[in-house]
Write an enzyme that holds these catalytic residues in place. Structure first.
Site, PDB file in Angstrom:
ATOM      1  N   HIS A  40      -7.693  36.180  -4.494  1.00  0.00           N
ATOM      2  CA  HIS A  40      -7.323  35.014  -5.313  1.00  0.00           C
ATOM      3  C   HIS A  40      -5.869  34.602  -5.036  1.00  0.00           C
ATOM      4  O   HIS A  40      -5.016  34.655  -5.924  1.00  0.00           O
ATOM      5  CB  HIS A  40      -7.539  35.313  -6.805  1.00  0.00           C
ATOM      6  CG  HIS A  40      -7.590  34.074  -7.653  1.00  0.00           C
ATOM      7  ND1 HIS A  40      -8.383  33.968  -8.775  1.00  0.00           N
ATOM      8  CD2 HIS A  40      -6.942  32.888  -7.558  1.00  0.00           C
ATOM      9  CE1 HIS A  40      -8.207  32.776  -9.319  1.00  0.00           C
ATOM     10  NE2 HIS A  40      -7.351  32.100  -8.599  1.00  0.00           N
ATOM     11  N   ARG A  71     -13.409  29.093  -8.692  1.00  0.00           N
ATOM     12  CA  ARG A  71     -13.552  30.243  -9.579  1.00  0.00           C
ATOM     13  C   ARG A  71     -14.859  30.952  -9.198  1.00  0.00           C
ATOM     14  O   ARG A  71     -15.858  30.290  -8.894  1.00  0.00           O
ATOM     15  CB  ARG A  71     -13.642  29.816 -11.046  1.00  0.00           C
ATOM     16  CG  ARG A  71     -12.343  29.298 -11.640  1.00  0.00           C
ATOM     17  CD  ARG A  71     -11.303  30.404 -11.814  1.00  0.00           C
ATOM     18  NE  ARG A  71     -10.067  29.935 -12.430  1.00  0.00           N
ATOM     19  CZ  ARG A  71      -9.009  29.484 -11.759  1.00  0.00           C
ATOM     20  NH1 ARG A  71      -9.028  29.434 -10.437  1.00  0.00           N
ATOM     21  NH2 ARG A  71      -7.930  29.096 -12.406  1.00  0.00           N
ATOM     22  N   GLY A 108      -5.068  31.558  -3.454  1.00  0.00           N
ATOM     23  CA  GLY A 108      -5.063  30.142  -3.067  1.00  0.00           C
ATOM     24  C   GLY A 108      -3.710  29.469  -3.201  1.00  0.00           C
ATOM     25  O   GLY A 108      -3.270  28.724  -2.324  1.00  0.00           O
ATOM     26  N   GLU A 117     -12.741  39.780 -11.322  1.00  0.00           N
ATOM     27  CA  GLU A 117     -11.491  39.998 -10.572  1.00  0.00           C
ATOM     28  C   GLU A 117     -10.590  40.954 -11.328  1.00  0.00           C
ATOM     29  O   GLU A 117     -10.500  40.841 -12.555  1.00  0.00           O
ATOM     30  CB  GLU A 117     -10.776  38.662 -10.344  1.00  0.00           C
ATOM     31  CG  GLU A 117     -11.586  37.750  -9.428  1.00  0.00           C
ATOM     32  CD  GLU A 117     -10.923  36.389  -9.192  1.00  0.00           C
ATOM     33  OE1 GLU A 117      -9.796  36.175  -9.678  1.00  0.00           O
ATOM     34  OE2 GLU A 117     -11.535  35.545  -8.526  1.00  0.00           O
TER      35      GLU A 117
HETATM   36  C1  8YV Z   1      -3.256  30.704 -10.365  1.00  0.00           C
HETATM   37  C2  8YV Z   1      -5.249  29.360  -9.815  1.00  0.00           C
HETATM   38  O1  8YV Z   1      -2.048  30.916  -9.843  1.00  0.00           O
HETATM   39  O2  8YV Z   1      -3.874  27.586 -10.515  1.00  0.00           O
HETATM   40  C3  8YV Z   1      -4.964  28.110 -10.567  1.00  0.00           C
HETATM   41  O3  8YV Z   1      -5.895  27.639 -11.241  1.00  0.00           O
HETATM   42  O4  8YV Z   1      -6.328  29.739  -9.594  1.00  0.00           O
HETATM   43  C4  8YV Z   1      -4.141  30.140  -9.289  1.00  0.00           C
HETATM   44  O5  8YV Z   1      -3.483  29.309  -8.426  1.00  0.00           O
HETATM   45  C5  8YV Z   1      -3.808  31.975 -10.896  1.00  0.00           C
HETATM   46  O6  8YV Z   1      -4.888  31.657 -11.738  1.00  0.00           O
HETATM   47  C6  8YV Z   1      -2.764  32.788 -11.663  1.00  0.00           C
HETATM   48  O7  8YV Z   1      -1.953  31.978 -12.456  1.00  0.00           O
END
Ligand code: 8YV
Length: 324
Positions: free
Chosen positions: A282, A234, A284, A263
């Site tokens: 973002h 984060r 990931g 963001e």
């Molecule tokens: C989420 C993420 O998909 O899972 C998490 O904590 O950071 C991401 O993979 C994103 O926050 C939206 O849902």
């Protein structure tokens, strides 16, 4: 209340078990609309927050909030606990996908993939026009990797780094992990020591009050001038201004960032102008398969928690019973 459209099989599953309303508009339901309509709903499925006092006050019937994410920093845990509202998340299904992306950030920042892609596309690759060394990068293989936050995703990164790239592994975690040390030949050390010795520093801690602005100016100053900083957790775990200064001044060599303090990142954020920084929006966990698995797991969590079945309840709320 399902706050955004989900894949058809996920919606079919939800409709089989629950009486659902799905927000059919673009993106996620606007906050005002959610606050206006949530009053009688017992379950809420969302992917971002905040799930705070304001929302909970508008939702006196709410029993379960299911998030399509592994991180749950958008849950106000004390407020949810005070009202007996359970929160669930989606661990496991995204570990490998996020680990892949972290390796991609390490490779693309150190081998300057994005920067040199642009170099070629802009027609700057002309014989004699650039000195070869100007295109050189840093090796990932056999370098030292320091992982701060050795959870499941940290371990998936470790596996790739050690077994795939012969990296030397250091880690810091709140608790020591003897099994991880054995599996990957990893050395446990303090954050300070890790920062001093690593060629790549990967931050994988969840965002909590304790990890907010966890990495600050003094930490960047401990890092090698040749080191890369990678963040796929984060944005708020880092003092972003300090990161900007460290990159500007050459305190560290580069960064790979999937997350930002705010963001979407502001177009005038100086990080976006830096050739030694790889930036991503973002993403990931953002592969089709993993996002599908996350949505399905979030649906199962919602049904499970509301009907007395299995659910991945976040650790801080595990002891709560679902309100009757
Ligand atoms: C989420 C993420 O998909 O899972 C998490 O904590 O950071 C991401 O993979 C994103 O926050 C939206 O849902």
């Amino acid at each position: 209340m399902i706050t955004r459209k989900l894949p058809d099989p996920v919606l079919s599953y939800l409709n089989e078990h629950l009486d659902c309303t799905v927000w059919e508009g673009k993106g996620s339901i606007p906050r005002e609309e959610l606050l206006r309509t949530i009053r009688d709903y017992e379950g809420l499925l969302l992917s971002a927050g905040p799930v705070n006092a304001e929302l909970l006050e508008h939702a006196p019937s709410l029993k379960v909030v299911s998030s399509v994410s592994v991180g749950y920093n958008h849950f106000d845990i004390p407020e949810m606990r005070a009202r007996g509202v359970i929160g669930t998340h989606t661990p496991y299904v995204l570990d490998d996908t996020v680990a892949d992306l972290v390796l991609a950030l390490m490779l693309s920042s150190s081998r300057r993939i994005a920067e040199l892609d642009l170099f070629v596309k802009q027609g700057k690759w002309q014989r004699g026009s650039v000195k070869e060394e100007e295109l050189f990068g840093m090796d990932v293989h056999h370098a030292t990797l320091g992982i701060i936050g050795m959870g499941r995703i940290g371990e998936a990164i470790a596996k790739r780094a050690v077994h795939g790239f012969d990296m030397n592994l250091l880690y810091y975690n709140r608790s020591r992990k003897p099994e991880t040390e054995e599996r990957f030949g990893a050395t446990y050390c303090s954050v300070e020591e890790l920062l001093r010795l690593s060629d790549f520093v990967v931050l994988m801690t969840p965002l909590t009050p304790e990890t907010t602005r966890y990495i600050r100016k003094e930490h960047f100053e401990m890092m090698k001038p040749s080191a890369f900083f990678i963040n796929a957790s984060r944005g708020q775990t880092v003092d972003e201004q300090a990161l900007i200064e460290a990159l500007r001044s050459g305190t560290i060599r580069g960064a790979g960032l999937d997350v930002f303090e705010v963001e979407p990142v502001s177009p005038d954020n100086p990080l976006l102008q830096m050739p030694n920084v790889v930036t991503l929006p973002h993403i990931g966990s953002a592969t089709s398969r993993t996002r599908f698995d996350m949505a399905m797991l979030a649906a199962r969590n919602l049904v499970g928690a509301l009907t007395g079945g299995q659910a991945h309840i976040v650790p801080e709320l595990k002891d709560l019973a679902v309100r009757s």
